[in-house]
Design a protein around this motif. Sequence first.
Motif, PDB file in Angstrom:
ATOM      1  N   UNK A 153     -50.796  23.509 -37.555  1.00  0.00           N
ATOM      2  CA  UNK A 153     -50.533  24.206 -36.290  1.00  0.00           C
ATOM      3  C   UNK A 153     -49.395  25.201 -36.445  1.00  0.00           C
ATOM      4  N   UNK A 154     -49.505  26.367 -35.823  1.00  0.00           N
ATOM      5  CA  UNK A 154     -48.355  27.276 -35.803  1.00  0.00           C
ATOM      6  C   UNK A 154     -47.192  26.574 -35.099  1.00  0.00           C
ATOM      7  N   UNK A 155     -45.993  26.816 -35.569  1.00  0.00           N
ATOM      8  CA  UNK A 155     -44.823  26.156 -34.988  1.00  0.00           C
ATOM      9  C   UNK A 155     -44.177  27.065 -33.959  1.00  0.00           C
ATOM     10  N   UNK A 156     -43.852  26.493 -32.819  1.00  0.00           N
ATOM     11  CA  UNK A 156     -43.011  27.267 -31.918  1.00  0.00           C
ATOM     12  C   UNK A 156     -41.612  26.730 -32.034  1.00  0.00           C
ATOM     13  N   UNK A 157     -40.656  27.656 -31.912  1.00  0.00           N
ATOM     14  CA  UNK A 157     -39.257  27.286 -32.089  1.00  0.00           C
ATOM     15  C   UNK A 157     -38.441  27.882 -30.962  1.00  0.00           C
ATOM     16  N   UNK A 158     -37.634  27.052 -30.334  1.00  0.00           N
ATOM     17  CA  UNK A 158     -36.678  27.516 -29.328  1.00  0.00           C
ATOM     18  C   UNK A 158     -37.289  28.361 -28.220  1.00  0.00           C
ATOM     19  N   UNK A 178     -37.185  24.530 -26.540  1.00  0.00           N
ATOM     20  CA  UNK A 178     -38.059  23.511 -27.124  1.00  0.00           C
ATOM     21  C   UNK A 178     -38.787  24.020 -28.363  1.00  0.00           C
ATOM     22  N   UNK A 179     -39.037  23.063 -29.279  1.00  0.00           N
ATOM     23  CA  UNK A 179     -39.749  23.390 -30.510  1.00  0.00           C
ATOM     24  C   UNK A 179     -40.796  22.318 -30.778  1.00  0.00           C
ATOM     25  N   UNK A 180     -41.818  22.685 -31.526  1.00  0.00           N
ATOM     26  CA  UNK A 180     -42.857  21.702 -31.868  1.00  0.00           C
ATOM     27  C   UNK A 180     -42.251  20.526 -32.636  1.00  0.00           C
ATOM     28  N   UNK A 181     -41.213  20.820 -33.437  1.00  0.00           N
ATOM     29  CA  UNK A 181     -40.619  19.780 -34.291  1.00  0.00           C
ATOM     30  C   UNK A 181     -40.057  18.603 -33.481  1.00  0.00           C
ATOM     31  N   UNK A 182     -39.754  18.837 -32.177  1.00  0.00           N
ATOM     32  CA  UNK A 182     -39.269  17.735 -31.333  1.00  0.00           C
ATOM     33  C   UNK A 182     -40.329  16.656 -31.159  1.00  0.00           C
ATOM     34  N   UNK A 203     -48.255  16.691 -23.918  1.00  0.00           N
ATOM     35  CA  UNK A 203     -48.892  17.937 -23.518  1.00  0.00           C
ATOM     36  C   UNK A 203     -47.809  18.996 -23.332  1.00  0.00           C
ATOM     37  N   UNK A 204     -48.058  20.180 -23.867  1.00  0.00           N
ATOM     38  CA  UNK A 204     -47.125  21.287 -23.715  1.00  0.00           C
ATOM     39  C   UNK A 204     -47.892  22.480 -23.167  1.00  0.00           C
TER      40      UNK A 204
END
Lengths: 204, 196
Positions: free
Chosen positions: A40-45, A54-58, A98-99
């Motif tokens: 999955x593409x990562x979203x960051x901050x 928020x980031x996916x890594x959370x 869910x995001x």
Amino acid sequence: MKMLLCAVALMGLFSHSTYAAEESASPAAEAKEFSVGDPAPEWTDLEGVDGKKHSLSELKDAKAVVVVFTCNHCPVAQAYEDRIVALANDYKDKGVELVAINVNNMEDDKLPAMKERAEAKDFKFDYLYDPSQEIGRSFGATVTPHAFLIDGEHKLAYVGAIDDNMEVGKVEKQYVRDAIDAVLAGSKPETDSTKPMGCGIQYE
Amino acid sequence: MNDGDTNDRALGPIVFVLLLASFAGCSRSEPAPRADEPQGRVEQRSVVVTAVDRAEYDAALVSLHGKVVLVDCWATWCLPCLEQLPHSLKLAERHADEGFAALTLCFDDPGKTDQIGKILASKGGDSQVTHYVSQQGGSTAAMDAFEITGGALPHYKLYDRAGKLRRNFALDPTAERQFTPEDVSAAVVELIAESP
């Protein structure tokens, strides 16, 4: 399944050539965007309606993550709001996050309006805003709502519509719920890709 | 709209459609035919919307062989579509004598052809343009059947005189710029200019 993947690949190539200047566009080298099985593409901050970044890594402990590209103004997205809320609530205890992400930049869709919406509908999930629109492009999101299911290894397990009809009374297939159930059961979704339907995302 | 009142929100689109319908009603109750217009022409202006599945749509296209055909895929819930509909309808009028035809294909409940017809009438749709509604309404199955790239509306399909799909105007998240109605017009003019 293979056929589906092929179809998605072809669709990707096709859509890419559709608006190219040449009539006989050669769809050759262009890498297709994001498809089932890919990381999955990562979203960051990305800023959320809670004012935090928020980031996916959370979400590394989640068994699955449903990403829904949505927005405020679109009547189709509105028609799905209650279904998105229910989806998040129903699967929260099963370790599914869910995001919701909005990438539209029209006034009615920006963060202040998102906050109002989230409060009014009692969103218990993150609703994030990406004014750069990059995360939408990385996912290849075309419409609102457009759903992506990410499995526990952060790979894409399903892409497409939430269900098969914007009119709730006419829904026959619960694509996202079925896909989540499959992932939670450790198997691959029977249907891993469907055509979404909705308002085109307003890419700038 | 942002107050979270579900009833209000549910009513919004209906009120909108009713408003449009009432406008359409107003304009049609005062037909004011031009002096040079033959009688009976006014009657033809009522917009007929026919529900079609993919096979019927394909058959309609076959019957238009020899013409360049533009299909405007839209929905009553799609605001940019509503803005752009008059553009397609004007194109049909402008190029009517040059072997060009426009169709509209709506992705809404096929049981609502009256409402859809009223919106089309308010946007200038008349008997020059054939109006369809997807038999499968606004479902993912309809998006599949009619090959709406990315499931996003508005969407345009442009066929050449041989009936071959030549251009697909679709939202593309990877593109630097999205298509505009002007791009559609330019492509129409280009195809019309091709030798028959």
